[in-house]
Design an enzyme around this catalytic site. Structure first.
Site, PDB file in Angstrom:
ATOM      1  N   HIS A   1      -2.577  -2.577 -10.056  1.00  0.00           N
ATOM      2  CA  HIS A   1      -3.508  -2.002  -9.089  1.00  0.00           C
ATOM      3  C   HIS A   1      -4.750  -2.866  -9.009  1.00  0.00           C
ATOM      4  CE1 HIS A   1      -5.922   0.977  -6.971  1.00  0.00           C
ATOM      5  NE2 HIS A   1      -4.782   1.557  -6.677  1.00  0.00           N
TER       6      HIS A   1
ATOM      7  N   ASP B   1       2.474   5.267  -7.408  1.00  0.00           N
ATOM      8  CA  ASP B   1       3.761   5.192  -6.709  1.00  0.00           C
ATOM      9  C   ASP B   1       4.959   5.100  -7.630  1.00  0.00           C
ATOM     10  OD1 ASP B   1       2.813   5.231  -4.056  1.00  0.00           O
ATOM     11  OD2 ASP B   1       2.047   3.216  -4.345  1.00  0.00           O
TER      12      ASP B   1
ATOM     13  N   HIS C   1       0.867  -1.182   0.000  1.00  0.00           N
ATOM     14  CA  HIS C   1       0.000   0.000   0.000  1.00  0.00           C
ATOM     15  C   HIS C   1       0.905   1.233   0.000  1.00  0.00           C
ATOM     16  CE1 HIS C   1      -3.506   2.340   0.490  1.00  0.00           C
ATOM     17  NE2 HIS C   1      -3.848   2.086   1.733  1.00  0.00           N
TER      18      HIS C   1
END
Ligand code: CMC
Length: 447
Positions: free
Chosen positions: A311, A367, A272
Site C-alpha cells: 500500500h 483487498d 485501485h
C-alpha cells in the site's frame, strides 16, 4: 481540527546564486508557491516542486480521515475504524463522514428515511442501462450511468448552494446501490428489481441483486451485516487515487455526479478498486496450497505482483484487512469454506516471513480478503469494484463537499517540467527528414 505541531520556518540557500530565503512552515508543510521566488535570473520562472504520483505533496487540508500508515491507524472524523466496524452501521458512518459528527437517534432516523427515499431512479435510466452491450463490465456501466445522472438533475450544477449539495448527496447515496444492482442484472439478462425500503441499506442492495421469483426477499443476517461492515471499511481513505480524481474534476466547478463518475473511473483500475478482483484471479491461477512457494518465488523474480499486498500509505498491516479477515471466517461459516481461503492464508503466512516482503513493508491490504467474502456471497468477480464504489460514495461526497467549501482551493492544474524540443519551424512534407526510428515504425505498419 487536529494540527501538526511543527510550525516555524526553513532557511533555504540557493547554491546557484548564494541567496538565502526564509520559507514559512505550517502544520508540518511548506507552500511550494513560496519557492517560486527562488530564481537564478529575473526571467527565470522560479523553482518548482517535482512530485509524480503526489508521493510527498499534500493537495488539500482535510478534517475527514486520518491515517498513520506506519502504525496501521485509520480513523474517520477521529473515530477508530475498529470501533465503527464493531458498533456502527454504514448509513450512520456515512452521516459521520459527511456531517462531521455521529447522529443522535432522531437525526439518524431522518437521515435513513431521506436516503431510503432516494433509492429509485428515473425510468429513463432503464433505457440507458439497456443500451449497454450484454457483456458490458458493470464498473464501465457505473462510470457511464453515474455521470448520466447529472443530466437528470440539472439543479446539481448549483454547487455553491448548500441545500442543493445536501440533496445531491442524499440522491447519490440512495441511488448508487440501485444502479450497481441494475448493472449486474443487465449483464445476467435478469429483470431489474425495484428497491425495498423496508430492508436495511445492505439488505435492500442484496434484494435488488439476488431476488428472483419470491414475493419478499429476506437477506441472510450474517451476510447482510458482513456487507454493511465492508461498506464501512471502504467508506473513505483520504486522498487516494479516486478521491483525488473526484476533487480534481470537482475543482472545475462541475456537478457532483460528474465528479463522482470520475471517481468511479479511477476506481476501475487494477491498482485501485480492481485489486480484489485481481486477488481472486491470482488465487485461482495458483490453484493449490502446494503451488504457493513457487508463486511467491515468481513474484520475487519480478513476474507480477502479489495482489492484495502493499500500500502507498500503510507500511504495516492495513487495519481494514485485520477486520475483513475475521469477517471472512464468519461468512464462510454460513456459505461453506472456499479452498481459495486456504491458498490465501498460506500466501499470507509465507509472505509475512519472507525478507522480500518484510524489507519492502508489504502487508495484506483491504483487498486481500474482501474478494473472497464477495465471492462466497455470490457476487461475480467483475462486481467487486462496484461494491467498492458503493462503500466509497460517502467518502467521495464528504471530500467533494469539503473541497467546494475550502477557500484555499483552486482549479486543479499541476505544472510540468517541459523536456521536449526547443521552438522549430514547420516544414513542407517533402522536406521532412526521416530517422531510423520512423523506418522501423513504418515496417510495423506494413505487417
Ligand atoms: N507484490 C510484490 N512486490 C510489490 C508489491 C506487491 N503487491 N507492491 C509493491 N511491491 C514492490 C515493488 O516491486 C517495489 O519493489 P522495488 O523497490 O524492488 O522496485 C516496492 O515494493 C515498492 O513498490 P511501489 O510500486 O513503488 O509502491 P507504491 O506505493 O507505488 O504502490 C501499490 C502501492 C498498492 C500500487 C502496490 O503495492 C501494488 O501494486 N499492490 C498490488 C495491488 C493492490 O493490492 N492494490 C490495492 C491497494 S489497497 C486498495 C486501495 O486503497 O486502493
Amino acid at each position: 481540527m487536529t494540527t501538526v505541531n511543527s510550525s516555524g520556518s526553513l532557511t533555504v540557500t540557493d547554491n546557484r546564486t548564494g541567496k538565502t530565503y526564509d520559507i514559512p512552515v505550517e502544520n508540518g508543510a511548506f507552500k511550494t508557491m513560496d519557492f517560486r521566488q527562488i530564481k537564478v535570473s529575473d526571467d527565470d520562472f522560479g523553482l518548482l516542486g517535482y512530485d509524480p504520483g503526489f508521493l510527498n505533496t499534500a493537495s488539500c487540508k482535510s478534517a475527514i480521515t486520518y491515517i498513520d500508515g506506519d502504525r496501521g491507524i485509520l480513523r474517520y472524523r477521529g473515530y477508530p475504524i475498529e470501533q465503527l466496524a464493531l458498533h456502527s452501521t454504514f448509513l450512520e458512518t456515512a452521516y459521520l463522514l459527511i456531517k462531521g459528527e455521529l447522529p443522535d437517534k432522531e437525526r439518524l432516523a431522518v437521515w435513513s428515511y431521506n436516503i431510503h427515499h432516494h433509492t429509485m431512479t428515473h425510468a429513463n435510466i432503464v433505457k440507458f442501462m439497456d443500451g449497454f452491450r450484454y457483456d458490458a463490465h458493470p464498473m464501465g456501466i457505473m462510470v457511464g450511468t453515474v455521470g448520466a445522472l447529472s443530466t437528470f438533475y440539472p439543479d446539481a450544477k448549483d454547487i455553491m448552494n448548500e441545500d442543493s449539495r445536501k440533496l445531491q448527496v442524499r440522491r447519490l447515496i440512495g441511488k448508487i446501490p440501485t444502479l450497481a444492482a441494475m448493472s449486474f442484472r443487465h449483464s445476467m439478462g435478469f429483470p431489474y428489481v425495484l428497491p425495498d425500503n423496508d430492508l436495511s441499506y445492505p439488505g435492500n442492495f442484496l434484494s435488488m441483486m439476488f431476488k428472483m421469483t419470491e414475493q419478499n426477499y429476506s437477506p441472510n443476517p450474517v451476510l447482510e451485516r458482513a456487507l454493511d461492515v465492508l461498506f464501512i471499511l471502504h467508506a473513505d481513505h483520504e486522498q487516494n487515487c479516486s478521491t483525488n480524481a473526484v476533487r480534481a474534476v470537482g475543482s472545475s466547478g462541475v456537478d457532483p455526479y460528474t465528479a463522482v463518475a470520475a471517481g468511479c473511473a479511477a476506481l476501475y483500475g487494477p491498482k485501485h478498486g480492481g485489486a480484489n478482483e485481481a486477488v481472486i484471479r491470482m488465487l485461482m491461477e495458483i490453484g493449490s496450497i502446494e503451488k504457493v512457494p513457487e508463486f511467491i518465488k515468481s513474484v520475487k523474480a519480478g513476474s507480477g505482483r502479489l495482489m492484495g499486498f502493499g500500500h502507498r500509505v500503510y507500511k504495516n498491516y492495513d487495519p481494514r484487512a485485520k477486520i475483513i479477515k475475521k469477517i471472512a471466517f464468519e461468512v464462510f461459516e454460513e456459505t461453506g469454506r472456499s479452498p481459495l481461503l486456504d491458498i490465501a492464508l498460506e500466501l499470507e503466512r509465507i509472505a509475512l516471513e519472507d525478507d522480500y516482503f518484510i524489507s519492502r513493508k508489504l502487508y495484506p491490504n483491504v483487498d486481500f480478503y474482501s474478494g473472497l467474502i464477495y465471492k462466497a456471497m455470490g457476487f461475480p468477480l467483475d462486481m467487486f469494484p462496484v461494491l467498492f464504489a458503493i462503500g466509497r460514495i460517502p467518502g467521495w461526497l464528504s471530500q467533494w463537499t469539503e473541497h467546494v467549501q475550502d477557500s484555499d482551493q483552486k482549479i486543479a492544474r499541476p505544472r510540468q517540467l517541459y523536456l521536449g524540443e526547443e521552438a522549430r519551424d514547420w516544414m513542407p512534407i517533402e522536406s521532412r527528414p526521416r530517422n531510423r526510428m520512423d523506418e522501423k515504425k513504418l515496417d510495423i505498419c506494413r505487417l
